[in-house]
Write an enzyme that holds these catalytic residues in place. Structure first.
Site, PDB file in Angstrom:
ATOM      1  N   SER A  42     -35.992  48.713  -3.927  1.00 59.94           N
ATOM      2  CA  SER A  42     -35.133  49.538  -3.061  1.00 59.94           C
ATOM      3  C   SER A  42     -33.782  49.781  -3.686  1.00 59.94           C
ATOM      4  O   SER A  42     -33.026  50.623  -3.217  1.00 59.94           O
ATOM      5  CB  SER A  42     -34.886  48.846  -1.733  1.00 59.94           C
ATOM      6  OG  SER A  42     -35.964  48.135  -1.286  1.00 59.94           O
ATOM      7  N   HIS A  61     -40.191  54.753  -5.242  1.00 57.77           N
ATOM      8  CA  HIS A  61     -39.639  54.124  -4.037  1.00 57.77           C
ATOM      9  C   HIS A  61     -40.215  54.773  -2.779  1.00 57.77           C
ATOM     10  O   HIS A  61     -39.809  55.874  -2.393  1.00 57.77           O
ATOM     11  CB  HIS A  61     -38.104  54.241  -4.086  1.00 57.77           C
ATOM     12  CG  HIS A  61     -37.412  53.531  -2.986  1.00 57.77           C
ATOM     13  ND1 HIS A  61     -36.179  53.894  -2.531  1.00 57.77           N
ATOM     14  CD2 HIS A  61     -37.788  52.475  -2.227  1.00 57.77           C
ATOM     15  CE1 HIS A  61     -35.822  53.090  -1.550  1.00 57.77           C
ATOM     16  NE2 HIS A  61     -36.787  52.226  -1.339  1.00 57.77           N
ATOM     17  N   GLU A  77     -39.089  58.455  -3.491  1.00 59.26           N
ATOM     18  CA  GLU A  77     -37.895  58.661  -4.316  1.00 59.26           C
ATOM     19  C   GLU A  77     -38.268  58.182  -5.726  1.00 59.26           C
ATOM     20  O   GLU A  77     -38.681  57.034  -5.896  1.00 59.26           O
ATOM     21  CB  GLU A  77     -36.751  57.808  -3.731  1.00 59.26           C
ATOM     22  CG  GLU A  77     -35.376  58.100  -4.260  1.00 59.26           C
ATOM     23  CD  GLU A  77     -34.320  57.243  -3.535  1.00 59.26           C
ATOM     24  OE1 GLU A  77     -34.605  56.092  -3.151  1.00 59.26           O
ATOM     25  OE2 GLU A  77     -33.184  57.731  -3.388  1.00 59.26           O
ATOM     26  N   ASN A 127     -30.799  54.461  -0.243  1.00 63.47           N
ATOM     27  CA  ASN A 127     -30.156  53.275   0.333  1.00 63.47           C
ATOM     28  C   ASN A 127     -28.636  53.299   0.228  1.00 63.47           C
ATOM     29  O   ASN A 127     -27.959  52.613   0.988  1.00 63.47           O
ATOM     30  CB  ASN A 127     -30.737  52.006  -0.281  1.00 63.47           C
ATOM     31  CG  ASN A 127     -32.035  51.656   0.403  1.00 63.47           C
ATOM     32  OD1 ASN A 127     -32.126  51.720   1.629  1.00 63.47           O
ATOM     33  ND2 ASN A 127     -33.050  51.321  -0.367  1.00 63.47           N
TER      34      ASN A 127
HETATM   35  N1  CAA Z   1     -48.110  52.082   9.955  1.00 69.25           N
HETATM   36  C1  CAA Z   1     -48.902  53.172  10.060  1.00 69.25           C
HETATM   37  N2  CAA Z   1     -48.675  54.156  10.962  1.00 69.25           N
HETATM   38  C2  CAA Z   1     -47.635  54.007  11.801  1.00 69.25           C
HETATM   39  C3  CAA Z   1     -46.787  52.899  11.763  1.00 69.25           C
HETATM   40  C4  CAA Z   1     -47.064  51.894  10.790  1.00 69.25           C
HETATM   41  N3  CAA Z   1     -46.310  50.803  10.653  1.00 69.25           N
HETATM   42  N4  CAA Z   1     -45.827  53.044  12.714  1.00 69.25           N
HETATM   43  C5  CAA Z   1     -46.085  54.210  13.340  1.00 69.25           C
HETATM   44  N5  CAA Z   1     -47.168  54.793  12.798  1.00 69.25           N
HETATM   45  C6  CAA Z   1     -47.755  56.081  13.151  1.00 69.25           C
HETATM   46  C7  CAA Z   1     -48.341  56.061  14.569  1.00 69.25           C
HETATM   47  O1  CAA Z   1     -49.669  55.588  14.568  1.00 69.25           O
HETATM   48  C8  CAA Z   1     -48.245  57.513  14.955  1.00 69.25           C
HETATM   49  O2  CAA Z   1     -49.321  58.221  14.365  1.00 69.25           O
HETATM   50  P1  CAA Z   1     -49.925  59.569  15.025  1.00 69.25           P
HETATM   51  O3  CAA Z   1     -48.875  60.635  14.876  1.00 69.25           O
HETATM   52  O4  CAA Z   1     -51.133  59.824  14.201  1.00 69.25           O
HETATM   53  O5  CAA Z   1     -50.232  59.246  16.461  1.00 69.25           O
HETATM   54  C9  CAA Z   1     -46.956  57.995  14.273  1.00 69.25           C
HETATM   55  O6  CAA Z   1     -46.720  57.056  13.209  1.00 69.25           O
HETATM   56  C10 CAA Z   1     -45.769  58.002  15.225  1.00 69.25           C
HETATM   57  O7  CAA Z   1     -45.650  56.708  15.768  1.00 69.25           O
HETATM   58  P2  CAA Z   1     -45.196  56.392  17.275  1.00 69.25           P
HETATM   59  O8  CAA Z   1     -45.616  57.528  18.152  1.00 69.25           O
HETATM   60  O9  CAA Z   1     -45.688  55.027  17.628  1.00 69.25           O
HETATM   61  O10 CAA Z   1     -43.638  56.237  17.226  1.00 69.25           O
HETATM   62  P3  CAA Z   1     -42.507  57.221  16.723  1.00 69.25           P
HETATM   63  O11 CAA Z   1     -42.837  58.629  16.984  1.00 69.25           O
HETATM   64  O12 CAA Z   1     -41.257  56.643  17.245  1.00 69.25           O
HETATM   65  O13 CAA Z   1     -42.530  57.030  15.141  1.00 69.25           O
HETATM   66  C11 CAA Z   1     -41.643  55.976  13.233  1.00 69.25           C
HETATM   67  C12 CAA Z   1     -42.386  55.782  14.540  1.00 69.25           C
HETATM   68  C13 CAA Z   1     -42.493  56.843  12.292  1.00 69.25           C
HETATM   69  C14 CAA Z   1     -41.457  54.612  12.616  1.00 69.25           C
HETATM   70  C15 CAA Z   1     -40.287  56.704  13.536  1.00 69.25           C
HETATM   71  O14 CAA Z   1     -39.576  55.966  14.498  1.00 69.25           O
HETATM   72  C16 CAA Z   1     -39.428  56.863  12.307  1.00 69.25           C
HETATM   73  O15 CAA Z   1     -39.616  57.784  11.525  1.00 69.25           O
HETATM   74  N6  CAA Z   1     -38.455  55.948  12.135  1.00 69.25           N
HETATM   75  C17 CAA Z   1     -37.545  55.970  10.986  1.00 69.25           C
HETATM   76  C18 CAA Z   1     -38.240  55.300   9.833  1.00 69.25           C
HETATM   77  C19 CAA Z   1     -37.384  55.278   8.606  1.00 69.25           C
HETATM   78  O16 CAA Z   1     -36.251  55.707   8.576  1.00 69.25           O
HETATM   79  N7  CAA Z   1     -37.968  54.744   7.528  1.00 69.25           N
HETATM   80  C20 CAA Z   1     -37.260  54.579   6.263  1.00 69.25           C
HETATM   81  C21 CAA Z   1     -36.700  53.200   6.186  1.00 69.25           C
HETATM   82  S1  CAA Z   1     -35.870  52.937   4.673  1.00 69.25           S
HETATM   83  C22 CAA Z   1     -37.051  52.419   3.623  1.00 69.25           C
HETATM   84  O17 CAA Z   1     -38.167  52.204   3.955  1.00 69.25           O
HETATM   85  C23 CAA Z   1     -36.646  52.240   2.224  1.00 69.25           C
HETATM   86  C24 CAA Z   1     -35.861  51.088   1.864  1.00 69.25           C
HETATM   87  O18 CAA Z   1     -35.615  50.922   0.686  1.00 69.25           O
HETATM   88  C25 CAA Z   1     -35.308  50.120   2.804  1.00 69.25           C
END
Ligand code: CAA
Length: 285
Positions: A119, A140, A152, A190
Site C-alpha cells: 500500500s 495495488h 494502481e 494512500n
Molecule cells: N467481498 C466481495 N464482495 C463484496 C464485499 C466483499 N468483502 N463487500 C461487498 N461486496 C459486494 C456485495 O456482495 C454487493 O454485490 P452486488 O452488487 O452483486 O449485490 C456489492 O459489493 C455492494 O455491497 P453492499 O450492498 O453490501 O454494500 P455497499 O453498497 O455499501 O458497498 C462497499 C460496500 C463496496 C464496500 C462500499 O461501501 C464501498 O465502496 N466502500 C469504500 C471502499 C473503499 O474505499 N475501498 C478502498 C480502500 S483503500 C484500499 O483498499 C487500499 C489501501 O492501500 C489501504
C-alpha cells in the site's frame, strides 16, 4: 510473454480477493500462506463470495466450479517454481517482504514477474532485494478486491516497459482499470486517503464528534460510500498506521503524524473488522 499461472502470496483479505479475481479471469491460480489454517480461511472466503454470486444469479454453478478448479492452495512457497506472475499481498513490513522477495527470486523462473500489492512501501527498494529489479512492479488492488475497479500500478526505478505493459493487460483481463503513478511514499491513493482517515481519527481523539457523526457527515455531505472510520476498520487499523508511518518517515512532514488514538487501538489489538473490533464493534456480525 503470456501469463498463464499466477501465484498469490498471502491469503488474507487482499490476497484472497486477488486470487479470486485471478481465477475468475481464467488464470491458473495458486494461493499461498504460511499455515494451512490461513490458506483454508482465504479459500473459504472465495468460496462464499462465489456462492453469493451464484445465489444472486450473477454466475452459473458451472462457472463457479470452473473457477474453483483453477484455484489451488498451498503452504509451500516452492510451488511458485512455475509461476509467470507472482503477486505478493502480505503484511506491510519491509523486512518480511524483503525475505519473501529474496526467496521468490530464487524459486521462480527467470521470466517471472514479481508484483507487490504493497500500500505504500517503495517498489524500488523491494525490487533491489532481487536480481531482477526490471521485473518488479507495484500492483495495488483496493479492498474489497472483487468489487473495486482500480489497480494502481507503480513502476520502480528499474521496471521495464514490457513488464509494465504485461501487468496492465493482466489487470484489464481481471476486470480492473489500471492507473499508473510514480513510486512515492503512499503512491497517489494512500497519500490522499490516509490523510483523510487520520484527520477523522484526530477528530475522534479530540472529541470533536463520535465516529457515527464523522462518518455520516462524510457520507451524506460528500457522497462517500462509507465514512472514514468505517473505511479504516475495513482496511485494518494496523495497515492504516503502517501506511501513515511510511509517509511520515518518507516525507518527514508532520501532516502525516498518526493520531495517538490510532496507535492505541493498534496496541489494544483493535484492528477493525478482521479482529471483530476497531473503531466500531463487529462482535455480533
Ligand atoms: N467481498 C466481495 N464482495 C463484496 C464485499 C466483499 N468483502 N463487500 C461487498 N461486496 C459486494 C456485495 O456482495 C454487493 O454485490 P452486488 O452488487 O452483486 O449485490 C456489492 O459489493 C455492494 O455491497 P453492499 O450492498 O453490501 O454494500 P455497499 O453498497 O455499501 O458497498 C462497499 C460496500 C463496496 C464496500 C462500499 O461501501 C464501498 O465502496 N466502500 C469504500 C471502499 C473503499 O474505499 N475501498 C478502498 C480502500 S483503500 C484500499 O483498499 C487500499 C489501501 O492501500 C489501504
Amino acid at each position: 510473454m503470456e501469463i498463464k499461472k499466477i501465484f498469490v502470496v498471502g491469503a488474507g483479505q487482499m490476497g484472497n480477493g486477488i486470487a479470486q479475481v485471478s481465477a475468475q479471469a481464467g488464470y491458473d491460480t495458486v494461493i499461498y500462506d504460511i499455515t494451512q489454517e490461513l490458506v483454508d480461511k482465504g479459500v473459504n472466503i472465495i468460496k462464499k463470495n462465489l456462492e453469493r454470486n451464484v445465489a444472486k444469479g450473477k454466475m452459473s454453478a458451472d462457472e463457479q466450479a470452473a473457477i474453483l478448479g483453477r484455484l489451488k492452495a498451498t503452504t509451500t512457497l516452492e510451488d511458485a517454481a512455475d509461476a509467470d506472475l507472482v503477486i505478493e499481498a502480505i503484511i506491510e513490513n519491509f523486512d518480511i517482504k524483503k525475505e519473501v522477495f529474496e526467496k521468490l527470486d530464487q524459486i521462480t523462473p527467470p521470466h517471472a514477474i514479481l508484483a507487490t500489492n504493497t500500500s505504500s512501501l517503495p517498489i524500488t527498494q523491494i525490487a533491489a532485494c532481487t536480481k531482477r529489479p526490471e521485473k518488479v512492479i507495484g500492483m495495488h488492488f483496493m479492498n474489497p478486491v472483487p468489487v473495486m475497479k482500480l489497480v494502481e500500478i507503480i513502476r520502480g526505478l528499474a521496471t521495464s516497459d514490457e513488464v509494465y505493459q504485461i501487468v496492465e493487460e493482466t489487470s484489464i483481463k481481471m476486470g480492473k482499470v489500471p492507473v499508473w503513478c510514480k513510486d512515492v511514499p503512499g503512491f497517489v491513493s494512500n497519500r490522499v486517503l490516509q490523510v483523510m482517515i487520520n484527520e477523522a481519527l484526530w477528530e475522534l481523539y479530540e472529541g470533536v464528534a463520535p465516529a457515527e457523526n464523522i462518518d455520516n457527515i462524510m457520507k451524506l455531505g460528500m457522497n462517500h460510500p462509507m465514512g472514514p472510520c468505517a473505511l479504516a476498520d475495513l482496511i485494518g487499523l494496523d495497515t492504516v498506521l503502517a501506511i501513515l508511518n511510511v509517509m511520515y518517515t518518507g516525507y518527514g512532514d508532520p501532516k502525516y503524524r498518526p493520531s495517538p488514538l490510532l496507535k492505541q487501538y493498534v496496541q489494544a489489538g483493535w484492528l477493525g473488522r478482521k479482529t471483530g473490533k476497531g473503531i466500531y464493534d463487529y462482535s455480533n456480525q
